[in-house]
Design a protein around this motif. Structure first.
Motif, short mmCIF file in Angstrom:
data_model
loop_
_atom_site.label_atom_id
_atom_site.label_comp_id
_atom_site.label_asym_id
_atom_site.label_seq_id
_atom_site.Cartn_x
_atom_site.Cartn_y
_atom_site.Cartn_z
N GLU A 185 -5.35 18.33 -7.10
CA GLU A 185 -4.57 17.10 -6.96
C GLU A 185 -5.15 16.28 -5.81
O GLU A 185 -5.02 16.66 -4.64
CB GLU A 185 -3.10 17.43 -6.70
CG GLU A 185 -2.41 18.09 -7.89
CD GLU A 185 -0.93 18.29 -7.65
OE1 GLU A 185 -0.44 17.81 -6.61
OE2 GLU A 185 -0.27 18.91 -8.50
N HIS A 186 -5.77 15.18 -6.15
CA HIS A 186 -6.43 14.35 -5.15
C HIS A 186 -6.69 12.98 -5.75
O HIS A 186 -6.71 12.81 -6.98
CB HIS A 186 -7.75 14.99 -4.70
CG HIS A 186 -8.32 14.41 -3.45
ND1 HIS A 186 -9.22 13.38 -3.47
CD2 HIS A 186 -8.10 14.71 -2.15
CE1 HIS A 186 -9.55 13.07 -2.22
NE2 HIS A 186 -8.88 13.85 -1.40
N ALA A 187 -6.90 11.98 -4.90
CA ALA A 187 -7.20 10.63 -5.39
C ALA A 187 -8.47 10.60 -6.21
O ALA A 187 -8.59 9.83 -7.17
CB ALA A 187 -7.32 9.67 -4.19
N PHE B 181 -8.15 11.93 -13.95
CA PHE B 181 -9.53 12.19 -14.39
C PHE B 181 -9.48 13.30 -15.43
O PHE B 181 -9.12 14.44 -15.13
CB PHE B 181 -10.40 12.59 -13.20
CG PHE B 181 -11.87 12.63 -13.51
CD1 PHE B 181 -12.64 11.49 -13.45
CD2 PHE B 181 -12.50 13.82 -13.87
CE1 PHE B 181 -13.99 11.50 -13.73
CE2 PHE B 181 -13.84 13.86 -14.16
CZ PHE B 181 -14.60 12.70 -14.08
N MET B 182 -9.86 12.98 -16.66
CA MET B 182 -9.74 13.93 -17.76
C MET B 182 -11.07 14.25 -18.43
O MET B 182 -11.12 14.90 -19.46
CB MET B 182 -8.76 13.39 -18.81
CG MET B 182 -7.35 13.18 -18.29
SD MET B 182 -6.25 12.43 -19.52
CE MET B 182 -6.90 10.76 -19.56
N VAL C 141 -12.51 21.03 -7.48
CA VAL C 141 -12.93 21.54 -8.79
C VAL C 141 -12.98 23.07 -8.78
O VAL C 141 -13.61 23.66 -7.91
CB VAL C 141 -14.32 21.02 -9.20
CG1 VAL C 141 -14.64 21.42 -10.64
CG2 VAL C 141 -14.42 19.52 -9.05
N GLU C 142 -12.32 23.67 -9.75
CA GLU C 142 -12.47 25.10 -10.02
C GLU C 142 -13.21 25.26 -11.33
O GLU C 142 -12.93 24.54 -12.30
CB GLU C 142 -11.12 25.80 -10.09
CG GLU C 142 -10.46 26.02 -8.74
CD GLU C 142 -9.21 26.87 -8.84
OE1 GLU C 142 -8.76 27.11 -9.99
OE2 GLU C 142 -8.68 27.28 -7.81
N VAL C 143 -14.15 26.18 -11.37
CA VAL C 143 -14.96 26.41 -12.56
C VAL C 143 -14.93 27.89 -12.92
O VAL C 143 -14.43 28.72 -12.18
CB VAL C 143 -16.42 25.95 -12.34
CG1 VAL C 143 -16.50 24.47 -12.03
CG2 VAL C 143 -17.08 26.75 -11.21
N ALA D 95 -12.57 18.24 -0.54
CA ALA D 95 -12.46 16.93 0.11
C ALA D 95 -11.71 17.12 1.42
O ALA D 95 -10.68 17.80 1.45
CB ALA D 95 -11.74 15.93 -0.79
N LEU D 96 -12.23 16.53 2.49
CA LEU D 96 -11.62 16.64 3.80
C LEU D 96 -11.25 15.26 4.31
O LEU D 96 -11.99 14.29 4.10
CB LEU D 96 -12.58 17.30 4.80
CG LEU D 96 -12.90 18.79 4.62
CD1 LEU D 96 -13.93 18.99 3.53
CD2 LEU D 96 -13.42 19.39 5.92
#
Length: 450
Positions: free
Chosen positions: A283-285, A290-291, A318-320, A351-352
């Motif tokens: 969950e991020h901007a 984004f799909m 992202v998790e893969v 993201a930081l």
């Protein structure tokens, strides 16, 4: 009740008066519709209205937008163009559209650089750009984003250590990605840190894309100083060898794990198992709405830790490899070992963000640089994902790439040879109108006989 001539005349007058009033109401509504417009999109995918991202872009454009359409006098063709632009005009009332026939004004078309029928010239605050058909919301809105960027801050990239070049044409370079950034209003710069006293602070961000040899201690110190001053960073990692950039990783609270991600579901897509497909976006901007599918060849596991000292707020992107693992052994013979390997899913991007002085500071680290290379950037949503990261780092949260809206209600699949097509066609064109006509006559006859 017995109907006499007098009663019949009264009913006739009442019905006539009602018809006259109804026609007057229709005329008034038609007159009012010229000045007042109300519309509601009832399509399943809302394909007649703009996405939230497009609306946000229009809200940030206070000045008028002037569009010149170079199209022939074909009314049907112009009507299609108008239908597309009307979606924007409904949200921005000072968007002015003018139609020009290039055959009648060839000099004007030549001066505007028109190359195709129906091409648009979009002008905003004395800057203009052309858009050729076919028209897509994503292309039109990205064009408006470029025109609205009055201050072109540079995307700076480190080079001189075997990095992937942002303007390079080799398969492992990032040239295609760099060209797309330029199309979206960014400019590219490559400061030489061996000569400059410091990393320029007027750039939007610094990109480090997989150096192959060690970065000198002097250059690393300049990068640290840039980060301490609130500079933004995009870091694309090749492997767990940081090439002298360990102090930068320590500053960010970053850990890079040894091993390569193996995704067994890649084989179902016809790809090598060392190509990891996205499993879950955080969950991020950057990942909001984004799909699109993204793929990461030879990805690495990374992790960042926010502390009170560094003040970073960390988000996983992202998790893969939900059906894979982190292979820590040899890639010549890939086999899961529960004693040494780590089962998926594996996080490969973070993201930081933190508050620095009166402004925010941002960084994105991805345990993979291949996904933006010339070879892989056009696969799935890799390009869009990369541009989203750059937009976020530049502080343009509202300019996150507009994704194409899936149209769920435009196609009906009918098996070949099926009777469904003629039945549907004949039913709606002939059978249904006749049925309604017969029902109306029958109801009228019953009421007349009552």
């Amino acid at each position: 009740m017995k109907i006499n001539p007098k009663l019949r005349f009264q009913l006739f007058m009442q019905n006539s008066f009602f018809v006259l009033l109804f026609l007057a109401l229709v005329a008034l509504l038609g007159y009012a519709s010229r000045d007042y417009y109300v519309a509601r999109d009832i399509t399943q995918s809302n394909r007649n209205t703009l996405t939230e991202g497009s609306l946000n872009v229009l809200k940030q454009m206070p000045a008028p937008i002037n569009i010149t359409v170079f199209a022939s006098n074909d009314d049907e063709y112009r009507r299609k163009i108008h239908a597309f632009l009307a979606r924007y005009q409904r949200s921005k009332l000072d968007m002015n559209v003018t139609y020009v026939n290039p055959a009648e004004q060839p000099k004007l078309a030549q001066e505007a650089g028109i190359k195709s029928e129906g091409e648009l010239v979009v002008e905003y605050q004395k800057r203009s750009e052309n858009l050729a058909p076919p028209y897509v919301e994503q292309d039109m809105t990205n064009l408006l984003v470029r025109l609205s960027r009055s201050n072109q801050r540079a995307v700076m990239y480190l080079e001189g250590h075997g990095e992937r070049n942002m303007i390079g044409v080799k398969s492992h370079d990032l040239g295609e990605f760099g060209r797309n950034l330029e199309k979206k209003g960014f400019k590219l710069a490559n400061p030489d840190l061996t000569k400059l006293p410091a990393v320029p602070t007027d750039g939007a961000m610094l990109v480090i894309a997989g150096p192959q040899v060690d970065v000198s201690a002097v250059e690393v110190q300049k990068i640290i100083t840039y980060l301490e001053a609130g500079g933004n960073l995009l870091w694309l990692l090749e492997d767990d060898n940081l090439r002298g950039l360990q102090p930068v990783a320590d500053f960010l609270g970053l850990t890079v794990y040894p091993g390569t991600v193996v995704d067994m579901s890649a084989a179902q897509q016809g790809a090598d198992v060392k190509v990891a497909f996205n499993g879950l976006y955080g969950e991020h901007a950057i990942t909001k709405n984004f799909m699109l599918r993204t793929l990461f060849p030879e990805a690495r596991k990374i992790e960042a830790r926010g502390t009170f000292e560094n003040g970073w707020e960390v988000s996983q992107l992202v998790e893969v490899a939900g059906n894979g693992w982190l292979e820590k052994g040899s890639l010549d013979k890939i086999n899961f070992d529960d004693k040494t390997d780590e089962a998926g899913p594996i996080n490969i991007a973070v993201a930081l963000e933190r508050v620095y002085g009166k402004k925010g500071q941002r960084a994105v680290i991805v345990g993979n640089a291949n996904f933006l290379s010339n070879t892989f950037v056009t696969n799935g949503g890799n390009m869009d994902f990369g541009i989203n990261m750059v937009n976020w780092l530049a502080g343009d949260d509202n300019f996150i790439t507009i994704q194409p809206r899936p149209l769920k209600d435009v196609n009906v699949a009918i098996p070949p040879g099926s009777l469904a097509a003629p039945v549907i066609f004949l039913g709606f064109r002939y059978a249904l109108p006749i049925l309604l006509l017969v029902a109306g006559v029958w109801l009228w006859w019953r009421r007349r006989k009552a």
